[in-house]
Scaffold this motif. Structure first.
Motif, short mmCIF file in Angstrom:
data_model
loop_
_atom_site.label_atom_id
_atom_site.label_comp_id
_atom_site.label_asym_id
_atom_site.label_seq_id
_atom_site.Cartn_x
_atom_site.Cartn_y
_atom_site.Cartn_z
N VAL A 20 6.49 1.49 22.94
CA VAL A 20 7.54 1.27 21.96
C VAL A 20 7.42 -0.14 21.39
O VAL A 20 6.74 -1.00 21.95
CB VAL A 20 8.94 1.48 22.58
N GLU A 21 8.11 -0.36 20.29
CA GLU A 21 8.08 -1.68 19.67
C GLU A 21 8.88 -2.70 20.47
O GLU A 21 8.46 -3.84 20.64
CB GLU A 21 8.62 -1.58 18.24
N ASP A 22 10.05 -2.30 20.98
CA ASP A 22 10.95 -3.23 21.68
C ASP A 22 11.37 -2.63 23.02
O ASP A 22 12.38 -1.95 23.12
CB ASP A 22 12.17 -3.53 20.81
N VAL A 23 10.58 -2.91 24.06
CA VAL A 23 10.83 -2.31 25.38
C VAL A 23 12.15 -2.79 25.97
O VAL A 23 12.83 -2.04 26.66
CB VAL A 23 9.65 -2.55 26.34
N ASP A 24 12.56 -4.02 25.68
CA ASP A 24 13.83 -4.52 26.22
C ASP A 24 15.01 -3.74 25.65
O ASP A 24 15.96 -3.42 26.38
CB ASP A 24 13.97 -6.02 25.94
N ALA A 25 14.96 -3.43 24.36
CA ALA A 25 16.04 -2.66 23.74
C ALA A 25 16.09 -1.25 24.30
O ALA A 25 17.17 -0.71 24.56
CB ALA A 25 15.86 -2.64 22.22
N LEU A 44 12.18 -3.18 34.84
CA LEU A 44 11.46 -3.82 33.74
C LEU A 44 10.78 -5.09 34.24
O LEU A 44 11.40 -5.91 34.91
CB LEU A 44 12.46 -4.17 32.62
N ARG A 45 9.48 -5.23 33.92
CA ARG A 45 8.76 -6.45 34.29
C ARG A 45 7.49 -6.60 33.50
O ARG A 45 6.99 -5.65 32.91
CB ARG A 45 8.49 -6.49 35.78
N LEU A 105 6.63 1.09 27.68
CA LEU A 105 5.95 -0.20 27.64
C LEU A 105 5.79 -0.74 26.23
O LEU A 105 5.93 -0.01 25.24
CB LEU A 105 4.55 -0.08 28.25
N THR A 106 5.50 -2.02 26.18
CA THR A 106 5.06 -2.67 24.95
C THR A 106 4.01 -3.68 25.34
O THR A 106 4.01 -4.20 26.46
CB THR A 106 6.23 -3.35 24.20
N PHE A 122 8.69 -0.55 32.15
CA PHE A 122 9.54 0.00 33.20
C PHE A 122 9.28 1.49 33.29
O PHE A 122 8.69 2.09 32.40
CB PHE A 122 11.03 -0.30 32.93
N PHE A 123 9.70 2.10 34.41
CA PHE A 123 9.59 3.54 34.59
C PHE A 123 10.99 4.13 34.64
O PHE A 123 11.88 3.58 35.29
CB PHE A 123 8.90 3.90 35.91
#
Length: 119
Positions: free
Chosen positions: A71-76, A92-93, A115-116, A102-103
């Protein structure tokens, strides 16, 4: 949210099995684009987002994910799935090979690696 690619992940028993899989999928037009020993990724030379990965193990988690979604923004995305109450299988790491991931478990019990690539 922008999805960049989806990659099926296939768990194999050995690096030899990875080679056998690489040879078979080579017959379908795939070429090796990454080989870290424990994970090998093949891609279409004409459509590099068409990929498949073969894992002998997952080096930084307890389970091999069933598929990977870049994805473009894994945190979002992480915030969204946590907010929805989805089961986080691995937090997330950042990984040493340049991805942040993250899984999460989907409603069917499949583990998804989200992931990104860090730039």
């Amino acid at each position: 949210m922008t999805v960049r690619r989806i990659v099926p992940n296939i768990q194999v028993e050995s690096e030899e099995a990875q080679g056998t899989s690489r040879d078979f999928y080579g017959l379908l037009g795939f070429e090796e684009v990454m080989n870290m020993g424990w994970v090998t990724t093949l891609a279409s030379p004409t459509n590099p987002t068409a990929q498949i990965s073969f894992f002998t193990e997952e080096r930084t988690a307890t389970v091999v994910p069933d598929l990977s979604v870049e994805v473009e923004d894994v945190d979002a995305v992480y915030a969204q799935v946590v907010g929805a109450g989805a089961e986080i299988v691995r937090e997330l790491r950042d990984e040493e090979w340049g991805v942040r991931r993250f899984f999460v478990r989907d409603p069917n019990g499949r583990v998804v690696n989200v992931l990104t690539h860090r730039g």
